[in-house]
Design a protein around this motif. Structure first.
Motif, PDB file in Angstrom:
ATOM      1  N   SER A 184       6.297  15.807   1.793  1.00 22.30           N
ATOM      2  CA  SER A 184       6.743  15.051   2.960  1.00 22.30           C
ATOM      3  C   SER A 184       7.982  14.196   2.708  1.00 22.30           C
ATOM      4  O   SER A 184       8.531  13.618   3.641  1.00 22.30           O
ATOM      5  N   GLY A 185       8.435  14.105   1.440  1.00 25.99           N
ATOM      6  CA  GLY A 185       9.609  13.272   1.210  1.00 25.99           C
ATOM      7  C   GLY A 185      10.015  13.185  -0.244  1.00 25.99           C
ATOM      8  O   GLY A 185       9.450  13.853  -1.114  1.00 25.99           O
ATOM      9  N   VAL A 186      11.012  12.323  -0.479  1.00 28.81           N
ATOM     10  CA  VAL A 186      11.594  12.173  -1.805  1.00 28.81           C
ATOM     11  C   VAL A 186      11.966  10.709  -2.012  1.00 28.81           C
ATOM     12  O   VAL A 186      12.267  10.005  -1.046  1.00 28.81           O
ATOM     13  N   SER A 187      11.912  10.234  -3.257  1.00 24.53           N
ATOM     14  CA  SER A 187      12.416   8.890  -3.519  1.00 24.53           C
ATOM     15  C   SER A 187      13.667   9.005  -4.370  1.00 24.53           C
ATOM     16  O   SER A 187      13.766   9.848  -5.269  1.00 24.53           O
TER      17      SER A 187
ATOM     18  N   THR B 263       0.853  -1.184   0.000  1.00 21.97           N
ATOM     19  CA  THR B 263       0.000   0.000   0.000  1.00 21.97           C
ATOM     20  C   THR B 263       0.891   1.237   0.000  1.00 21.97           C
ATOM     21  O   THR B 263       1.935   1.256   0.651  1.00 21.97           O
ATOM     22  N   ASP B 264       0.478   2.230  -0.735  1.00 20.77           N
ATOM     23  CA  ASP B 264       1.250   3.462  -0.826  1.00 20.77           C
ATOM     24  C   ASP B 264       0.952   4.313   0.397  1.00 20.77           C
ATOM     25  O   ASP B 264      -0.187   4.694   0.632  1.00 20.77           O
ATOM     26  N   GLN B 265       1.985   4.625   1.175  1.00 19.86           N
ATOM     27  CA  GLN B 265       1.769   5.349   2.428  1.00 19.86           C
ATOM     28  C   GLN B 265       1.968   6.847   2.279  1.00 19.86           C
ATOM     29  O   GLN B 265       1.942   7.576   3.250  1.00 19.86           O
ATOM     30  N   ARG B 266       2.189   7.309   1.042  1.00 18.89           N
ATOM     31  CA  ARG B 266       2.386   8.742   0.839  1.00 18.89           C
ATOM     32  C   ARG B 266       1.085   9.466   1.086  1.00 18.89           C
ATOM     33  O   ARG B 266       0.035   9.030   0.658  1.00 18.89           O
ATOM     34  N   ASN B 267       1.199  10.612   1.735  1.00 20.24           N
ATOM     35  CA  ASN B 267      -0.013  11.367   2.008  1.00 20.24           C
ATOM     36  C   ASN B 267       0.035  12.737   1.351  1.00 20.24           C
ATOM     37  O   ASN B 267      -0.676  13.639   1.728  1.00 20.24           O
ATOM     38  N   SER B 268       0.918  12.899   0.362  1.00 23.47           N
ATOM     39  CA  SER B 268       0.986  14.180  -0.330  1.00 23.47           C
ATOM     40  C   SER B 268       1.206  13.939  -1.808  1.00 23.47           C
ATOM     41  O   SER B 268       1.681  12.883  -2.206  1.00 23.47           O
ATOM     42  N   ALA B 269       0.857  14.935  -2.600  1.00 25.96           N
ATOM     43  CA  ALA B 269       1.047  14.829  -4.045  1.00 25.96           C
ATOM     44  C   ALA B 269       2.534  14.743  -4.361  1.00 25.96           C
ATOM     45  O   ALA B 269       3.360  15.328  -3.660  1.00 25.96           O
TER      46      ALA B 269
ATOM     47  N   PHE C   8      11.081  13.487   4.887  1.00 23.06           N
ATOM     48  CA  PHE C   8      11.817  14.642   5.401  1.00 23.06           C
ATOM     49  C   PHE C   8      11.582  14.753   6.900  1.00 23.06           C
ATOM     50  O   PHE C   8      10.467  14.560   7.381  1.00 23.06           O
ATOM     51  N   LEU C   9      12.639  15.100   7.646  1.00 19.33           N
ATOM     52  CA  LEU C   9      12.535  15.323   9.087  1.00 19.33           C
ATOM     53  C   LEU C   9      12.854  16.788   9.370  1.00 19.33           C
ATOM     54  O   LEU C   9      13.940  17.258   9.010  1.00 19.33           O
TER      55      LEU C   9
END
Length: 106
Positions: free
Chosen positions: A37-40, A3-9, A90-91
Motif C-alpha cells: 500500500s505504500g513506501v517510506s 500508532t502504526d497505520q500500515r495495514n500490509s507487510a 500509493f494511489l
C-alpha cells in the motif's frame, strides 16, 4: 504514542528514489521500506500530510530492476536522525506495478 497505520507487510528496501510533489521541483530521497500500500522515503525537506505527487524507484524483481513510478499521498512526515522520513500511500497503482511489487514482497 504513535500508532502504526500500515495495514500490509513491509519489506526493507534501501534504494534511491525521485520524488516530485505537486508544485515543487523533484528531489532525491532514499527508500527505507515498501509494502503493497505504500513506501517510506527519507527526504531533505519536510512534507505536509495530504500532499500528493509522484515517486519513482527501482525494485529488484527476480534479479531484474523494475522501475516503479506511482502517484502517492503523504500520510506522515517525521524528523528523525537529522532527516525527514515521509510515509507515502500509493494511489491507483497500475496492474503491472502491483504485480511486480507483490513478486518483490514474496
Amino acid at each position: 504514542m504513535v500508532t502504526d497505520q500500515r495495514n500490509s507487510a513491509r519489506k526493507i528496501l534501501k534504494v534511491r528514489a525521485i520524488l516530485a510533489m505537486e508544485g515543487q521541483p523533484p528531489v532525491q530521497g532514499r527508500t527505507s521500506d515498501v509494502g503493497t500500500s505504500g513506501v517510506s522515503v527519507t527526504v531533505p525537506h519536510p512534507l505536509h500530510t495530504g500532499q500528493t505527487g509522484q515517486v519513482g524507484f527501482d525494485l529488484l524483481v527476480d534479479g531484474n530492476p523494475f522501475p516503479l513510478h506511482a502517484r502517492v499521498k503523504v500520510m506522515y512526515c517525521i524528523f528523525s536522525n537529522g532527516e525527514f522520513k515521509a510515509g507515502f500511500q500509493f494511489l491507483n497503482l497500475d496492474l503491472s506495478s502491483m504485480s511486480q511489487l507483490s513478486r518483490f514482497l514474496r
